[in-house]
Scaffold this active site. Structure first.
Site, short mmCIF file in Angstrom:
data_model
loop_
_atom_site.label_atom_id
_atom_site.label_comp_id
_atom_site.label_asym_id
_atom_site.label_seq_id
_atom_site.Cartn_x
_atom_site.Cartn_y
_atom_site.Cartn_z
CG LEU A 508 -2.05 -0.94 1.32
CD1 LEU A 508 -2.72 -0.84 2.68
CD2 LEU A 508 -3.05 -0.67 0.22
N GLY A 509 2.02 1.14 0.65
CA GLY A 509 2.85 2.32 0.70
C GLY A 509 3.93 2.17 1.75
CG ASP A 627 6.26 11.82 11.02
OD1 ASP A 627 6.46 12.91 10.45
OD2 ASP A 627 6.52 10.72 10.50
#
Ligand code: NAG
Ligand code: NAG
Ligand code: NAG
Ligand code: NAG
Ligand code: NAG
Ligand code: NAG
Ligand code: NAG
Ligand code: NAG
Length: 815
Positions: A508-509, A627
């Site tokens: 997916l990433g 983050d």
């Protein structure tokens, strides 16, 4: 003769005034329409008249939008046969045919009914459809002829693209040769009538881009065609008709789709009244992988892989030389030959997230289930794959593919499952009978055990854990101390099955510290699996930190952690799967950004704010995300935002609000100055990141990497300057200009500047931010933000300038 000419002239003058002044929407058998006069539809949305293109003096009869200043022609009658001068006349001749005559009485174009005609009228409807009908018969089913049946390059709402199977009549779009030449070009778009029909764009007679077949919701290969706020669409396939149609959701929206020979694209545009221009809303092909059969048979086109053509598992490039772009089209061949004689040597491997292959050689039965489908495919040696035809409600119907599988690609969203025929493993071949029994028994045991285990874990989680803890089992998984992770443990084996052994097809990433895969559990539940890279800097301590933090967090704007796994070197987190991916894939994408209008963005902003507020103040622990960025905001099926990736979250006791670290983690472009430079972090550094995110959502640009005339400035600097100078409209994402509520947007912009103030003590906390978002009270004046965010950090300027993409970095800072 003279008198006759006079009468003729005055009658046509009369006609001219009649048509013009009353803006008639129709002509009857006694009337005609000459060059220079128009028909206007009842509510004034469309015009029928004569026009020329470019410098040419050729005249065409066509339809265009009445209220749009840039003349946009949507239909042309005589596109193959222009009239050389302005002598054209449209009329109904005595046999009820619509004819376009030029001066020498030659017929430039005509339209006739197959039926006998009584008293015909020609009417231009508000939909842009020119219809020939009996005067007293308004039922669309009884039109004698309609322009919607003979499209040129433009697809309007309500127009059917496809086939009438009863008559064999096809409606397809054909591009103009050029913007100045309406005659038919090479590019066209229509429905291919295979057993499993699909929309195909063609360059001449060659396929150019397929959408893939309809799956009940959309097309697996046309990611732009999905639920949106602008139009809804339907694909109808029955014994009488096969067509694709769409309608606008709001009447005020003006949208059209064209096939464009100049750009070689199918383009959908939306008219933006404020800007007085058409903006592209979606295009097809969207990327290289959409180009028909780029990777050849059994090749899988994967954007982001190098090379983008990969052979699907179990296959290798046909050309033995290096796998060059020239070789891609040759495709792939099996690494192990299929033996057809013996069905027991055959199996099927499931591939997920694919655009289904070319359906030229396909077979469909909509009432079969997947198991019947498998058997049907197994029984015919040339059947290479099968899938459901409809993916709604868990899937139904059966599609089979014969011969080589062509034009497959990996799609992030909307992809489908495809079961591809493969030789069974060697073991089975060696001792078929015995293994069959063993496999069957083992499967039953595994399934029963799995089901029991899952049930047991869910229902009796606490008891289970307590018992196990007595035996010292669970905690050893973590660190030997007595910790309660309050989370199910998944075995690596189950995760490997769910993700097809962490297959690159399922990727997916990339998140902080590792790759994220899509997985499907045995019960069909979709999951996102974050596999922490073994050489990542995240040690066991961060891992435990993340698991502990998230396990305790329950909020609708946070991604839910479903479980975890530690086995040997492997550390894996299992999250709920978010079908719409991450926010950055929308707001920074020229096409997809049009999908999320202002109200959706405002909803996303408020959701992120609430999620962050929960982390900071409402959860039992004070969590600093550290983050926060667009790629860490995931979107569920309803586009609700969920904050993800707590990899670097720092957990505090309730009253600790600041910390200092020698390990700076985060993403350039989002880091507060005191954090990037001094390693000082607090809830206020998250507030800063939130401010950046807010700005990015409003402007549709990345803070990092958005450069303006003044190169020294990033988005923050540019935005501040524009805001101070009152040039807000220049700032906001162009696709928002239509949908935004200006007061709301200005308020959000103002809040973002409050969050971006240089000194962290000046920044509001999240509860104040949430309050400001939802109230109308006046706001404080923000102090000037610091513009150099992510540009200068004394210890690491080298790293920063080389890092161009938004990847989480960890700096080991010597300070
Ligand atoms: C139209 O005429 C202008 C001026 O003569 C010329 O510059 C332009 O190239 C022409 N355009 C086309 C499409 O022929
Ligand atoms: C009539 O005009 C058309 C173009 O409008 C031309 O193609 C045709 O040759 C003309 N016919 C005669 C008989 O002049
Ligand atoms: C009317 O036009 C149609 C189509 O061109 C033609 O076939 C028909 O013969 C015409 N009728 C008369 C009476 O001219
Ligand atoms: C379209 O087909 C023509 C003729 O085969 C070819 O020259 C051209 O490159 C093709 N265009 C695209 C964009 O594929
Ligand atoms: C005219 O009618 C069409 C079709 O009903 C509608 O979509 C459009 O918005 C209307 N246009 C105007 C200017 O009222
Ligand atoms: C086709 O694309 C060209 C170039 O992008 C553009 O100028 C033109 O307006 C487009 N045509 C249509 C019909 O939208
Ligand atoms: C489709 O499948 C159903 C259920 O298996 C069966 O009854 C029907 O005959 C099949 N139809 C065709 C055309 O094969
Ligand atoms: C397998 O399917 C193909 C394509 O439908 C068909 O031509 C062939 O006869 C079938 N073979 C068998 C053995 O049924």
């Amino acid at each position: 003769m003279g008198i006759f000419a006079f009468v003729f002239l005055s009658s046509s003058l009369f006609l001219f005034y009649f048509v013009f002044s009353d803006a008639a929407d129709r002509i009857t058998q006694s009337q005609s329409l000459s060059d220079g006069t128009n028909l206007v539809s009842k509510n004034g949305s469309f015009v029928l008249g004569f026009f020329s293109t470019g410098n040419s003096t050729n005249r065409y009869l066509g339809i265009w939008y009445n209220n749009i200043p840039v003349r946009t022609v949507v239909w042309v009658a005589n596109w193959r046969n222009p009239i050389r001068d302005s002598s054209g006349v449209l009329m109904l001749n005595s046999s009820g045919s619509l004819v376009l005559l030029s001066q020498n009485k030659t017929i430039a174009w005509s339209a006739s009914s197959t039926k006998e005609v009584g008293s015909p009228v020609v009417e231009l409807l508000d939909s842009g459809n020119l219809v020939l009908r009996e005067e007293d018969e308004e039922n669309p089913g009884s039109y004698l002829w309609q322009s919607f049946d003979y499209p040129s390059d433009t697809w309007l709402p309500g127009m059917k693209l496809g086939w009438d199977l009863r008559t064999g009549f096809e409606r397809r779009l054909t591009a103009w040769k050029s913007p100045d030449d309406p005659s038919p070009g090479e590019l066209s778009c229509g429905i291919e009538l295979h057993n499993y029909p699909e929309v195909v764009m063609k360059n001449g007679s060659k396929n150019y881009d397929r959408t893939g077949p309809w799956n009940g919701i959309g097309f697996s290969g046309a990611i732009g065609v999905k639920a949106n706020q602008v139009y809804d669409f339907d694909f109808v396939s029955n014994k009488d008709e096969v067509y694709f149609i769409y309608h606008t959701i709001k009447n005020s929206v003006i949208t059209r789709a064209v096939v464009n020979q100049t750009s070689y694209l199918y383009e959908r545009y939306i008219w933006i009244e404020a800007d007085k221009k058409w903006i592209p809303y979606m295009i097809q092909p969207q990327d290289k992988c959409d180009i028909y059969n780029l990777c050849g048979a059994y090749g899988n086109c994967i954007i982001g892989e190098s090379p983008i053509c990969q052979c699907i598992e179990g296959f290798k490039p046909r050309s033995t030389e290096r796998w060059n772009p020239d070789d891609w089209a040759k495709g792939c061949v099996r690494t192990t030959e299929l033996s057809c004689d013996d069905k027991d040597k055959i199996g099927f491997v499931k591939f997920v997230g694919l655009k289904l292959p070319d359906t030229t050689y396909s077979w469909v039965n909509k009432s079969m289930n997947l198991n019947e489908c498998r058997v049907k495919c197994l029984n015919n040696c040339s059947c290479m794959a099968y899938s459901n035809t409809d993916i709604r409600d868990g899937g139904s119907g059966c599609a089979l593919w014969y011969g080589d599988l062509i034009d497959i690609r990996q799609v992030a969203a909307n992809g489908q499952d495809l079961y591809i025929r493969m030789p069974a493993s060697k073991k089975v071949n060696q001792d078929k009978q015995k293994m069959k029994v063993i496999v069957a028994v083992a499967t039953v045991i595994a399934v029963v055990f799995g089901v029991l285990l899952i049930a047991y874990c869910i229902c009796k989680r606490k008891n289970f854990r307590e018992k196990m803890r007595d035996k010292g089992m669970i905690d050893q998984n973590i660190d030997g101390q007595s910790e309660d992770l309050e989370l199910p443990f998944f075995s690596l084996a189950i995760i490997a099955i769910a993700t097809n052994k962490f297959s690159s097809n399922n990727k997916l990433g990339e998140g902080g510290f590792g790759l994220v895969y899509k997985g499907i559990l045995a019960d069909g539940q979709e999951i996102a699996v974050k596999r922490l890279s073994q050489n990542s800097r995240q040690g066991l301590s961060e891992f435990k930190n993340e698991v502990k933090s998230i396990a305790k967090l329950q909020h609708r704007n946070l991604v839910r952690l479903l479980g975890y796994c530690i086995e040997g070197e492997e550390k894996v987190l299992i999250y709920e799967y978010m079908p719409n991916g991450s926010l950055d894939s929308f707001i920074f994408d020229q096409m997809r950004s049009n999908i999320i209008g202002w109200s959706m963005r405002f909803n996303i902003i408020c959701g992120i704010a609430r999620g962050l507020l929960y982390l900071h103040e409402d959860s039992r622990l004070r969590i600093i995300h550290r983050d926060l960025k667009a790629s860490n905001i995931l979107l569920d099926s309803k586009m609700n935002p969920k904050i993800s990736d707590f990899g670097m979250a720092k957990t505090f006791g309730g009253d600790q609000i600041e910390g200092n670290t020698n390990r700076v983690v985060g993403t350039y472009g989002y880091m507060a100055p005191e954090y990037a430079i001094d390693g000082l972090f607090s809830v206020k550094s998250d507030v800063f990141s939130f401010g950046i995110l807010l700005l990015e959502i409003i402007c549709g640009k990345k803070n990092r990497g958005s450069f303006h005339r003044d190169h020294s400035m990033n988005l923050v600097g540019h935005a501040w300057k524009s805001w101070k100078e009152g040039r807000i409209l220049e700032l906001i994402d162009t696709c928002l200009k239509d949908s935004c509520i200006m007061s709301e947007l200005e308020r959000c912009l103002h809040i973002s500047f409050l969050c971006l103030q240089q000194h962290h003590e000046d920044r509001p906390n999240m509860s104040f931010v949430v309050m400001m978002l939802h109230s109308e009270s006046s706001l404080l004046e923000p102090k000037e933000p610091c513009f150099y965010v992510g540009k200068t950090s004394p210890s690491s300027s080298k790293n920063q300038s080389s890092s161009t993409n938004e990847i989480t970095i960890t700096l080991l800072d010597g300070r």
